[in-house]
Design a protein around this motif. Structure first.
Motif, PDB file in Angstrom:
ATOM      1  N   ASN A 184      38.058  31.614  47.021  1.00 36.97           N
ATOM      2  CA  ASN A 184      37.149  32.507  47.722  1.00 36.97           C
ATOM      3  C   ASN A 184      35.986  31.657  48.238  1.00 36.97           C
ATOM      4  OD1 ASN A 184      35.361  34.404  48.593  1.00 36.97           O
ATOM      5  ND2 ASN A 184      35.089  35.413  46.619  1.00 36.97           N
ATOM      6  N   ARG A 185      35.957  31.418  49.515  1.00 38.10           N
ATOM      7  CA  ARG A 185      34.985  30.485  50.090  1.00 38.10           C
ATOM      8  C   ARG A 185      33.548  30.983  49.982  1.00 38.10           C
ATOM      9  NH1 ARG A 185      37.712  25.789  50.263  1.00 38.10           N
ATOM     10  NH2 ARG A 185      39.785  26.070  51.184  1.00 38.10           N
ATOM     11  N   ARG A 186      33.376  32.281  49.759  1.00 40.97           N
ATOM     12  CA  ARG A 186      32.012  32.812  49.683  1.00 40.97           C
ATOM     13  C   ARG A 186      31.323  32.477  48.366  1.00 40.97           C
ATOM     14  NH1 ARG A 186      32.980  39.025  50.585  1.00 40.97           N
ATOM     15  NH2 ARG A 186      34.575  38.514  49.041  1.00 40.97           N
TER      16      ARG A 186
ATOM     17  N   ASN B 144      27.925  29.984  37.279  1.00 44.56           N
ATOM     18  CA  ASN B 144      28.864  30.904  37.917  1.00 44.56           C
ATOM     19  C   ASN B 144      30.283  30.758  37.387  1.00 44.56           C
ATOM     20  OD1 ASN B 144      26.935  32.035  39.721  1.00 44.56           O
ATOM     21  ND2 ASN B 144      27.100  30.219  41.013  1.00 44.56           N
ATOM     22  N   GLU B 145      30.441  30.007  36.320  1.00 46.88           N
ATOM     23  CA  GLU B 145      31.759  29.778  35.727  1.00 46.88           C
ATOM     24  C   GLU B 145      31.729  30.173  34.253  1.00 46.88           C
ATOM     25  OE1 GLU B 145      33.643  25.982  37.387  1.00 46.88           O
ATOM     26  OE2 GLU B 145      31.504  25.650  37.716  1.00 46.88           O
ATOM     27  N   GLY B 146      31.236  31.378  34.009  1.00 43.81           N
ATOM     28  CA  GLY B 146      31.082  31.862  32.646  1.00 43.81           C
ATOM     29  C   GLY B 146      32.394  32.313  32.039  1.00 43.81           C
ATOM     30  N   ASN B 147      32.273  33.121  30.997  1.00 44.88           N
ATOM     31  CA  ASN B 147      33.450  33.543  30.241  1.00 44.88           C
ATOM     32  C   ASN B 147      33.464  35.067  30.119  1.00 44.88           C
ATOM     33  OD1 ASN B 147      35.823  33.158  28.873  1.00 44.88           O
ATOM     34  ND2 ASN B 147      34.959  31.898  27.259  1.00 44.88           N
ATOM     35  N   PHE B 148      34.537  35.566  29.563  1.00 41.98           N
ATOM     36  CA  PHE B 148      34.735  37.007  29.372  1.00 41.98           C
ATOM     37  C   PHE B 148      35.142  37.215  27.925  1.00 41.98           C
ATOM     38  CE2 PHE B 148      37.809  40.715  30.449  1.00 41.98           C
ATOM     39  CZ  PHE B 148      36.841  41.654  30.152  1.00 41.98           C
TER      40      PHE B 148
ATOM     41  N   LEU C 246      40.060  34.245  37.372  1.00 35.81           N
ATOM     42  CA  LEU C 246      39.102  34.730  38.366  1.00 35.81           C
ATOM     43  C   LEU C 246      38.353  33.568  39.003  1.00 35.81           C
ATOM     44  CD1 LEU C 246      37.576  37.894  36.628  1.00 35.81           C
ATOM     45  CD2 LEU C 246      38.837  37.868  38.788  1.00 35.81           C
ATOM     46  N   ARG C 247      37.924  32.635  38.162  1.00 36.08           N
ATOM     47  CA  ARG C 247      37.196  31.486  38.701  1.00 36.08           C
ATOM     48  C   ARG C 247      38.121  30.589  39.515  1.00 36.08           C
ATOM     49  NH1 ARG C 247      32.545  30.508  40.908  1.00 36.08           N
ATOM     50  NH2 ARG C 247      32.293  28.272  41.174  1.00 36.08           N
ATOM     51  N   ARG C 248      39.373  30.478  39.083  1.00 36.83           N
ATOM     52  CA  ARG C 248      40.334  29.681  39.841  1.00 36.83           C
ATOM     53  C   ARG C 248      40.470  30.221  41.263  1.00 36.83           C
ATOM     54  NH1 ARG C 248      46.786  28.961  38.521  1.00 36.83           N
ATOM     55  NH2 ARG C 248      46.832  31.134  39.215  1.00 36.83           N
ATOM     56  N   ALA C 249      40.375  31.528  41.397  1.00 35.74           N
ATOM     57  CA  ALA C 249      40.464  32.153  42.718  1.00 35.74           C
ATOM     58  C   ALA C 249      39.140  32.134  43.467  1.00 35.74           C
ATOM     59  CB  ALA C 249      40.953  33.590  42.569  1.00 35.74           C
TER      60      ALA C 249
ATOM     61  N   GLY D 167      44.914  24.251  38.636  1.00 34.75           N
ATOM     62  CA  GLY D 167      43.811  24.775  39.424  1.00 34.75           C
ATOM     63  C   GLY D 167      42.636  25.304  38.649  1.00 34.75           C
ATOM     64  N   LEU D 168      42.677  25.281  37.315  1.00 33.80           N
ATOM     65  CA  LEU D 168      41.527  25.754  36.545  1.00 33.80           C
ATOM     66  C   LEU D 168      40.371  24.770  36.692  1.00 33.80           C
ATOM     67  CD1 LEU D 168      43.096  26.994  33.178  1.00 33.80           C
ATOM     68  CD2 LEU D 168      42.644  28.294  35.266  1.00 33.80           C
ATOM     69  N   THR D 169      39.167  25.296  36.758  1.00 30.52           N
ATOM     70  CA  THR D 169      38.000  24.430  36.867  1.00 30.52           C
ATOM     71  C   THR D 169      37.738  23.732  35.534  1.00 30.52           C
ATOM     72  OG1 THR D 169      36.402  26.120  36.194  1.00 30.52           O
ATOM     73  CG2 THR D 169      36.995  26.028  38.534  1.00 30.52           C
ATOM     74  N   PHE D 170      36.957  22.658  35.595  1.00 29.09           N
ATOM     75  CA  PHE D 170      36.590  21.927  34.377  1.00 29.09           C
ATOM     76  C   PHE D 170      35.902  22.857  33.385  1.00 29.09           C
ATOM     77  CE2 PHE D 170      32.951  19.955  32.220  1.00 29.09           C
ATOM     78  CZ  PHE D 170      33.609  19.062  31.381  1.00 29.09           C
ATOM     79  N   THR D 171      35.011  23.704  33.891  1.00 26.63           N
ATOM     80  CA  THR D 171      34.259  24.592  33.005  1.00 26.63           C
ATOM     81  C   THR D 171      35.171  25.605  32.336  1.00 26.63           C
ATOM     82  OG1 THR D 171      32.357  24.338  34.463  1.00 26.63           O
ATOM     83  CG2 THR D 171      32.270  26.121  32.851  1.00 26.63           C
ATOM     84  N   SER D 172      36.115  26.160  33.080  1.00 24.46           N
ATOM     85  CA  SER D 172      37.056  27.118  32.488  1.00 24.46           C
ATOM     86  C   SER D 172      37.894  26.453  31.406  1.00 24.46           C
ATOM     87  CB  SER D 172      37.967  27.700  33.575  1.00 24.46           C
ATOM     88  OG  SER D 172      37.234  28.483  34.491  1.00 24.46           O
TER      89      SER D 172
END
Length: 708
Positions: free
Chosen positions: A27-29, A284-288, A330-333, A380-385
């Motif tokens: 999501n580029r936004r 912006n790369e928090g958890n659930f 979600l963050r991957r997207a 594709g998962l971010t480092f933070t995830s």
């Protein structure tokens, strides 16, 4: 007229499985997070861990490092890395929390009159829960949102598979419907098939009604959230189209036992510090954490449909700790996943005893161990995830690693005392290489380790003394006394929890499924024999360690006492801390008081006040349904008859229930012969229930008229 129905018209949206090996759809936004914050946290943690590991090496390397000492050094490096991260994150969180105390604006709301554009549903996933408590919370939550500046609805998503509780839920829903303010929308759905547990429960809702709503606030069965907090969450989602999830940091409330009140005090005092640290570096790369959060339904549906992990449970099958993985997907997207440490008004109730916590932990442990496969398989998962998943894994692996550290250290000491050394190197030497340590350096390292281990408690104390709310409700003296009491209790219980979590990890790695048992919300008042039986492994381990330590030396036994005393007293501590009387005693002594106890949140008070309305519900029995067609007709609008079966697929319990009617002559015998799954299947299929009754009625008529 009350605009109220069991379920609204379905508005389905697709929620496809996300392939583990498919790259991200960005999501580029979505704005990026600041990498330097993560670099600071993990670099400082690595530097601190490297220093401690180096010091440990010099402690052991007085006359060479033996094989066992190398093992000890390796285990120590893993343990100290975990502690170093917690220390650095909590230090930053302490600074952030203190800055928040002195910020000019402390309001949790932005514009109380601004209309919320998105439509929000508050969902209550439940599974064999106490009907009185759950429906009281639903009522109080729905009523609080009756005049909210936006469109809010509540939806009870039941996965209950106990037929008696299912009938009580239906009666409670009827009672709830009669008590609601006109215009308040509350819906109820009980699934016919409990596929994929809680994640499947949510998924069923999204794929059938998700298109009706923009945002979804997820409650747990013991959640409470203030009206302003619910509205603010929806407003923040309106204001941030790139955000897919906002997670609050729930405080504990309603604890009555000593164990629950200890957890409640710790969460209230240390939670803001730890949560602020996590939010600061995750951004912006928090958890659930599965509840007390708001999600954008379209984002969850498009990006976070969970596939099954190949293989059998406990490592394979449905992902139990689904929340961490959903946040990562979600963050991957490209969606923002935020943690809101400054947004108050979010609460839950903790387990009342160590045994209840351990039962819940088995499921969580299994779910977190499944994250190993997620890390290995998912692209594709971010480092933070990935760090969130690793932190979750180590939250359980830390216990067996500490136990291994103690065991290896004891083996080294026993080896020095009783075994013949065989530590000659490859080169010729006159004397063996004895395993000797640097005692002075060892003491310094121990002191430093204890300092970083207990630093978060000191941070919490300072935060409490500086917080206006803590000073107003609890007071500085009681806050300090509470920290001392909580520290003593946690030191005694830490070895017990170490054994419990080690056992949970062992169960997973030996292939034992932790299952999905309902969580206890109130004290079960386990008997002393129950607690001794449950904690037998801890007691036996405590005896073995104590005897071995005394065999080495009384000084060594004294050094190990903080661990062994808790193990030896595991059953007694569990029994005492899990009783309501122990919590009342602490309350009389003015210990472990928290602001939420002195000034309970309105959402909790409203829920408790509504509970009497759901006592003594006139829930029908299965036998009364067989004899009273009016009762059967009254419940038809409540029952969800959606069966997610393939064209030729048969639901076995329902088929068996139908077949039993051909084998048993009377209704009484038939009801007795039914298994709980078969009873539930009939309750979930009114048409089949009527068909069975008609079959028996026809038999009775044939018998009366003499027809064969």
């Amino acid at each position: 007229m009350i605009t109220f129905c069991a379920r609204p018209a379905e508005y389905p949206i697709a929620m496809p499985d996300q392939a583990f090996k498919t790259g991200p759809t960005v999501n580029r936004r979505a704005p990026k997070s600041l990498m330097w914050r993560k670099v600071i946290v993990f670099s400082l943690a690595l530097v601190l861990a490297a220093w401690a590991t180096t010091e440990m090496y010099y402690v052991l390397n007085v006359s060479g490092v033996t094989v066992l000492e190398k093992v000890l050094l390796g285990v120590f490096s893993l343990n100290i890395s975990w502690i170093a991260y917690a220390f650095v994150s909590s230090t930053i969180g302490f600074l952030a929390a203190m800055a928040g105390l002195f910020a000019a604006s402390k309001s949790t709301t932005s514009n109380a009159t601004q209309m919320i554009a998105g439509r929000t549903v508050v969902v209550f996933p439940i599974y064999n829960e106490d009907v009185e408590r759950v429906f009281a919370t639903v009522e109080s939550t729905a009523e609080s949102l009756a005049n909210a500046p936006g469109r809010f609805e509540c939806f009870i998503l039941s996965d209950t598979n106990d037929p008696e509780i299912a009938l009580r839920e239906e009666a409670a829903f009827e009672r709830l419907r009669s008590r609601m303010t006109p215009g308040t929308l509350v819906h109820y759905r009980r699934r016919t098939m409990n596929l994929h547990r809680k994640a499947g429960n949510i998924r069923d809702f999204i794929t059938r009604w998700g298109g009706r709503y923009d945002y979804m606030i997820v409650f747990d069965a013991d959640s409470f959230m203030e009206r302003d907090t619910l509205i603010e969450l929806a407003r923040r989602m309106d204001a941030s189209p790139a955000t897919g999830l906002i997670q609050t940091i729930p405080q504990l409330v309603g604890g009555r036992t000593l164990f629950a009140r200890t957890q409640q005090f710790a969460a209230a005092l240390y939670g803001p510090v730890l949560g602020s640290g996590l939010a600061w570096w995750a951004q912006n790369e928090g958890n659930f954490w599965g509840h007390n959060a708001i999600l954008r339904i379209s984002a969850l549906a498009n990006a976070a449909g969970l596939p099954e992990i190949p293989g059998r449970a406990p490592f394979g099958g449905s992902i139990l700790s689904h929340d961490f993985v959903e946040a990562a997907l979600l963050r991957r997207a490209g969606w923002n996943v935020q943690i809101a440490p400054k947004l108050g008004g979010s609460y839950e109730q903790g387990p009342p005893s160590i045994i209840d916590l351990s039962i819940r932990d088995r499921r969580w442990c299994q779910g977190n161990m499944q994250h190993m496969a997620v890390l290995l398989k998912t692209r594709g998962l971010t480092f933070t995830s990935r760090m969130h998943l690793i932190i979750g894994i180590f939250s359980y692996l830390a216990s067996p690693l500490w136990l291994l550290f103690i065991t290896v250290g004891m083996l080294l000491s026993l080896q020095n005392m009783f075994l013949t050394p065989a530590y000659f190197g490859e080169t010729a030497a006159l004397f063996p290489s004895w395993p000797v340590i640097d005692s002075e350096r060892s003491l310094h390292l121990f002191t430093a380790t204890m300092a970083i281990l207990f630093a978060p408690k000191l941070y919490g104390l300072i935060y409490g003394l500086a917080s206006p709310r803590w000073r107003r409700t609890v007071g500085p003296a009681k806050t300090a006394m509470g920290v001392v009491a909580e520290t003593l209790i946690s030191v005694l219980l830490a070895p017990v929890m170490m054994v419990e979590q080690t056992t949970a990890v062992y169960r997973v790695f030996t292939g034992r499924d932790g299952g999905w048992n309902p969580q206890a919300r109130e004290s079960n008042e386990y008997t002393l024999s129950d607690t001794f039986r449950h904690h037998a492994p801890a007691i036996v381990l405590g005896v073995v360690l104590t005897v071995s330590a005394f065999a080495i030396s009384p000084i060594f036994a004294a050094w190990l006492a903080p661990a062994t005393i808790g193990m030896l007293l595991a059953a007694t501590l569990s029994y005492w801390t899990g009783r309501t009387k122990s919590g009342e005693f602490a309350l009389r002594m003015n210990l472990l008081e928290s602001p939420e106890e002195r000034d309970p949140p309105q959402s909790y008070l409203d829920s408790v006040a509504s509970r009497p309305a759901y006592q003594d519900l006139p829930a029908p029995s299965l036998a009364s349904l067989f004899s009273d067609r009016n009762l059967r007709n009254r419940r038809t609008h409540v029952v969800d008859t959606h069966w997610p079966l393939a064209h030729s697929e048969v639901h076995a319990p329902l088929a068996i229930a139908r077949a039993r009617a051909n084998r048993v002559s009377t209704i009484g015998e038939y009801i007795t012969a039914l298994e709980p799954k078969e009873k539930l299947a009939l309750l979930n299929s009114p048409g089949d229930l009527d068909a069975v009754i008609d079959q028996y009625d026809a038999r009775a008529l044939d018998f009366a008229t003499g027809t064969t």
